[in-house]
Enzyme design. Sequence first.
Site, short mmCIF file in Angstrom:
data_model
loop_
_atom_site.label_atom_id
_atom_site.label_comp_id
_atom_site.label_asym_id
_atom_site.label_seq_id
_atom_site.Cartn_x
_atom_site.Cartn_y
_atom_site.Cartn_z
N CYS A 338 34.36 36.61 40.33
CA CYS A 338 34.75 36.52 41.74
C CYS A 338 34.58 37.87 42.45
O CYS A 338 33.46 38.28 42.71
CB CYS A 338 36.17 35.96 41.87
SG CYS A 338 36.57 35.43 43.56
N HIS A 423 36.55 31.05 38.54
CA HIS A 423 37.73 31.45 37.77
C HIS A 423 38.00 30.45 36.65
O HIS A 423 37.62 29.28 36.72
CB HIS A 423 38.96 31.50 38.66
CG HIS A 423 38.95 32.59 39.68
ND1 HIS A 423 39.27 33.90 39.40
CD2 HIS A 423 38.64 32.57 41.01
CE1 HIS A 423 39.18 34.63 40.49
NE2 HIS A 423 38.80 33.85 41.49
#
Length: 475
Positions: A338, A423
């Site tokens: 991310c 994630h």
Amino acid sequence: MEGIKGSGMNKRKNLLFIGTTSNAGKTFITGFAGKILKEKFGIKTCPFKGQNMSNYAIVCEYDKEISIAQASQAHLMNVEPKADMNPVLLKPLGEGRSQVVVRGVPKKITSARTYYQEIDDLKPEVDAAYEKLKQDYDMLVIEGAGSGFELNLKNRDLANQHMMEKEDVNIVLITNIEDGGVFASILGSYQLMSDDIKSRFKGVIINNFRGDVTLFDEGIEIIEKWGIPVLGVIPNINYGIDSEDSLAIMQSYGEKNQNIVQIGVIKYPRASNINDIEPLVHDPNVQVSFINQRTNLDMFDKVILPGSRAVIDDLRWLKKTGIYEDLKNTRAQVYGICGGYQMLHKQINDPLGTESGAGSSDSETGLGFISGNIEFKVEKVLKRQDYNLYEGINVHGFEMHTGVSDSHPVFFESPKVKGSMVHEIFHDDNFRNWWLSSGTEKNLQQWSFRNWKKGIQDNVAAQLAEIIDWERMLG
């Protein structure tokens, strides 16, 4: 995961766990209380926390945000996480500003002063979420925030006083004996309760006792002479659920394989969703080291850039510390998640000041492993789904970001560098084992994070089922 409505046959008053201080153990005990009450007493439970402050969040159903603490509690109770379980989530940005997420939807960025001035606008949202969940479950198991009796915050508190004042809520106090001052904090908290709250107060749980708990028998007698029931004394335990507070308390509890993969995790100041690393910390094939200063990265097989709540600021920190140049020159394989993935790009642009919330444009040169650029958008990407990554590996995870890549929107792969916006991919055993084996030629011991975690949690639940007087709590 269950999603059925409460039977109506086993409806109980809801149960609020408040602390004498922060770090009392509320998150863990609330989660396990819900699990035990469901499995031992047949009560359909779900977690609730009116307001949480954390940069540790996940995407739940309908692509909404929820604190990872309430999501972990929901998993313990075998229910799907819902945004209403955490109706107000504050995500700190620094310099006194936070992003306000209401019932899973990012609403605005505001200062602490403005947030408190507008708190009455949020109370109906908390109450609406609370009432909605009550229709579906027999009991809401509620977590307070920080200390339950901060008198200067009484009228601005969504997690403690606001919940304690509800007639259908019973209260349990939790204190961490390791912090010291346990008697004063228990008695002080009790004396600050109104008569109405005292009438719904069920007792205190003393948490984190090290050594022989029978040595505290005299302490129990003293507390109960004050008219305060002691529901149990919990020893120091590895609870095996996600922490939202600190990297420092993330530590391995198992023996390691001798043929180990060495991983360095860059701990920049604004790192977020570090729980992505949790499976690696506990994996017997891995030794994880957290790096917060310049280190010889060549000592590691792999280096991870985790998520960040302030990508540009953390990128500048990498440059200031010298880690930026070390990452560009290291022989170790690099993986970005991310915010860390965004740093791998050539340029990071924030033309509207979206990330910082300051409203002024900003830009910074990235590591340049990926030729494309990142641009921060006003609209946040929130999605949970299955992903097909790298060598056709299917993983389940989620995205939660405002930075968008113009070249590799989801993932990137080269011999040295990999990364993705996704994630929770290290929670997947197949992906984790593939990544650990890639380029290391290590023989990995078979290990399942899911099975390990369930075993830890079932063991803790069995201990707490015996330690705590649940009948007294429910009486």
